[in-house]
Motif scaffolding. Structure first.
Motif, short mmCIF file in Angstrom:
data_model
loop_
_atom_site.label_atom_id
_atom_site.label_comp_id
_atom_site.label_asym_id
_atom_site.label_seq_id
_atom_site.Cartn_x
_atom_site.Cartn_y
_atom_site.Cartn_z
N UNK A 148 0.83 -1.21 0.00
CA UNK A 148 0.00 0.00 0.00
C UNK A 148 0.86 1.25 0.00
N UNK A 149 2.01 1.21 0.69
CA UNK A 149 2.88 2.38 0.70
C UNK A 149 3.48 2.64 -0.69
N UNK A 152 0.56 4.28 -2.56
CA UNK A 152 0.39 5.68 -2.14
C UNK A 152 1.45 6.57 -2.80
N UNK A 153 2.67 6.10 -2.83
CA UNK A 153 3.76 6.86 -3.45
C UNK A 153 3.53 7.02 -4.95
N UNK A 156 0.88 9.60 -5.53
CA UNK A 156 1.36 10.94 -5.24
C UNK A 156 2.31 11.44 -6.33
N UNK A 201 -4.81 1.80 3.34
CA UNK A 201 -5.01 2.80 2.29
C UNK A 201 -3.76 2.91 1.41
N UNK A 253 10.90 3.53 -4.13
CA UNK A 253 9.90 2.46 -3.99
C UNK A 253 9.27 2.08 -5.32
N UNK A 373 7.52 -3.10 -0.68
CA UNK A 373 8.01 -1.81 -0.22
C UNK A 373 9.19 -1.89 0.74
N UNK B 68 6.22 8.12 2.20
CA UNK B 68 4.95 7.48 1.85
C UNK B 68 4.35 6.93 3.13
N UNK B 70 0.65 4.54 4.85
CA UNK B 70 -0.63 3.86 4.65
C UNK B 70 -1.38 3.89 5.98
#
Lengths: 388, 141
Positions: A148-149, A152-153, A156, A201, A253, A373, B68, B70
């Motif tokens: 998820x990270x 998200x990256x 973004x 998320x 990442x 990640x 980053x 979550x």
């Protein structure tokens, strides 16, 4: 010098079970071995190389498996680099066969992840109680959280949308609806993915792979030997492996191991991305597919979101991905790499009925192992039938 | 109202001892190579840029940027289940290295990539190194 074109996959078998509480993992592997050897027209006594990995397979794992199967192979490989292991096993087997170390290699996986109630995504990611794990352990990282990270990256950095990730889940489910063996066959739309609960998320429940029981087997041998066997050989044209970790230096990442392993495999095969007819890509989560497609070079970094829109990765599109329904919908018994190889071979032989990729000649197979990640492995294979 | 994550004293070995001792003093300790100048984390016996043994430890600023994150809504492990939703993040420290951590001190929905954050230390039961054990986490600067 290169192994390209010298070695073939002669037999494959996917265990039909998705829920097997009354089977042991060794039993599943043995049943898969029987299936793949039958497929190739070979016997257990022909096997002189054994390759296996498993979640519970520690030191001596492949030796214990040889004992269970009453095999005394000349060549053993228990490489365990996570879910990509079996993709790597095929290239290791190709190297061993090309070098004369063995002639008939059997690659095995079996797992009862689902009936053991193994919470792969949300119950085992946080690192052990050891000095190494202490830099992750306190913070509650889950497997899905690490992916998820990355998502998200990506969002973004490039403006990638949840709707675009959801396209991957919907396309994969459509493929599963055409696969009688798939566990989840009811079609879903983008809206269904977005309406499913957020696990970590920005990833929703339907961005995550399922958990099933299951197993598979692959038989690898020389092209010369494969020509006389039961099925048309599928040729190993290129292979590559890589490791990616995010700890030292300036982590990126969004550049995953697929970039290094893919470049090596395509160079070895002498193939271009445009030559590939379809892909099987480890789809632990939708984001895994998106960044893998970018890093394998099928689109530029950041373009993965638009690449997967408009049906491009669906059957009938320019680059179908995971026509069996993948880990998102068909099966995911913990380490899924072996099914990437199996489906690529079935497609290249034209055995896939309603989900057949039309005129399939060249497949790109990519497995990711570990925690995207944090640290992960990648293994790429380029496979071709005789027309490719 | 979700509970905060209850940290525990972390296991260490001689390579990581200086880091956890620093945490006990409420200092975020990084490594620097006296030969090539590279800064690294997590701690190692050697510099992995030049393989020199000449490693020194220093207290970092404790400031960084969310690289980053979550918001974790589901974790089956009992230690974390009741803390959901919580924020797991990578923070890029001003000194270069990036570390995994939690972001606290604001609503999960307020966390953004690029947000400036500062370390805080959560004292925990037990001993890690010579100082009191503490686990670093970050809050908005």
């Amino acid at each position: 010098m290169s192994v390209s074109g010298k070695v073939a996959i002669a037999g494959v078998y996917e265990h039909p079970a998705r829920w097997a509480p009354n089977k042991t993992e060794n039993q599943i592997m043995a049943e898969c071995a029987r299936g793949a050897l039958d497929d190739a027209g070979l016997a257990l006594s022909d096997v002189d190389g054994l390759f296996a990995a498993g979640i519970g397979m520690g030191i001596m794992g492949v030796v214990n498996l040889a004992e269970y199967l009453n095999l005394k192979p000349d060549y053993l490989d228990g490489t365990n680099i996570g879910g990509s292991s079996f993709v790597a096993h095929v290239s290791h087997a190709a190297a061993a066969i090309h070098a004369g170390m063995c002639e008939v290699a059997l690659v095995l996986y079996g797992s009862t992840a689902a009936s053991n109630a193994m919470a792969i995504g949300t119950g085992m990611g946080s690192g052990g109680r050891d000095p190494h794990g202490a830099f992750v352990g306190p913070y509650g990282m889950t497997t899905v959280g690490s992916y998820a990270m990355v998502a998200q990256r990506h969002m973004n950095t490039y403006g990638t949308k949840s709707e675009q990730l959801a396209q991957i889940a919907a396309a994969t489910r459509f493929h599963a609806s055409l696969n009688p063996q798939a566990k989840m066959r009811d079609p879903i739309e983008v809206e269904d993915v977005l309406a499913s609960r957020v696990i970590s998320s920005p990833l929703h429940l339907l961005d995550c792979c399922i958990i099933s029981d299951g197993g598979g087997a692959v038989v690898v041998t020389s092209v010369a030997r494969a020509k006389d066997l039961a099925k048309k050989p599928v040729i190993v044209q290129g292979c590559g492996e890589a490791v990616c970790h995010q700890e030292v230096g300036t982590p990126d990442l969004l550049t995953v191991a697929a970039k290094q392993s893919g470049e090596k495999a395509f160079r070895m095969a002498g193939l271009a991305r445009e030559d590939v007819d379809f892909c099987t890509i480890y789809d632990s989560f939708t984001i895994t597919v998106l960044v893998t497609l970018e890093c394998l070079g099928f689109c530029k970094p950041g373009e993965g979101g638009s690449f997967v829109e408009d049906g491009r990765i669906r059957l009938g599109g320019a680059l179908p991905v995971n026509p069996d329904g993948g880990g998102l919908s068909s099966n995911h018994p913990g380490m899924r790499g072996i099914f990437l190889v199996i489906e690529a071979v079935r497609q290249l032989r034209g055995e896939c009925d309603g989900r057949q990729v039309e005129d399939a000649k060249i497949a790109c197979v990519h497995g990711t192992g570990g925690i995207l990640g944090v640290s992960h492995s990648g293994a790429t294979l380029l496979l071709a039938n005789e027309a490719g | 109202m979700p509970k905060e994550i209850e940290y525990t004293a972390q296991p260490y070995d001689w390579e990581t001892r200086a880091y956890w001792e620093g945490c006990g003093r409420h200092e975020l300790v990084l490594q620097r190579c006296r030969d090539c100048g590279a800064v690294q984390h997590r701690p190692r016996a050697l510099c992995v840029s030049c393989l020199s043994d000449a490693i020194e430890h220093f207290a970092a600023s404790g400031r960084g940027t969310v690289h980053t994150f979550t918001v974790t809504n589901q974790n089956g492990l009992p230690a974390f289940r009741e803390a959901c939703p919580y924020v797991l993040a990578y923070v890029a420290l001003d000194e270069g290295p990036q570390l995994m951590t939690n972001i606290v001190g604001c609503e999960p929905a307020e966390v953004e990539i690029g947000m400036r954050v500062v370390v805080e230390f959560c004292d925990v039961e037990g001993e890690a190194g010579e100082g009191a054990a503490a686990v670093p986490r970050f809050r908005p600067a």
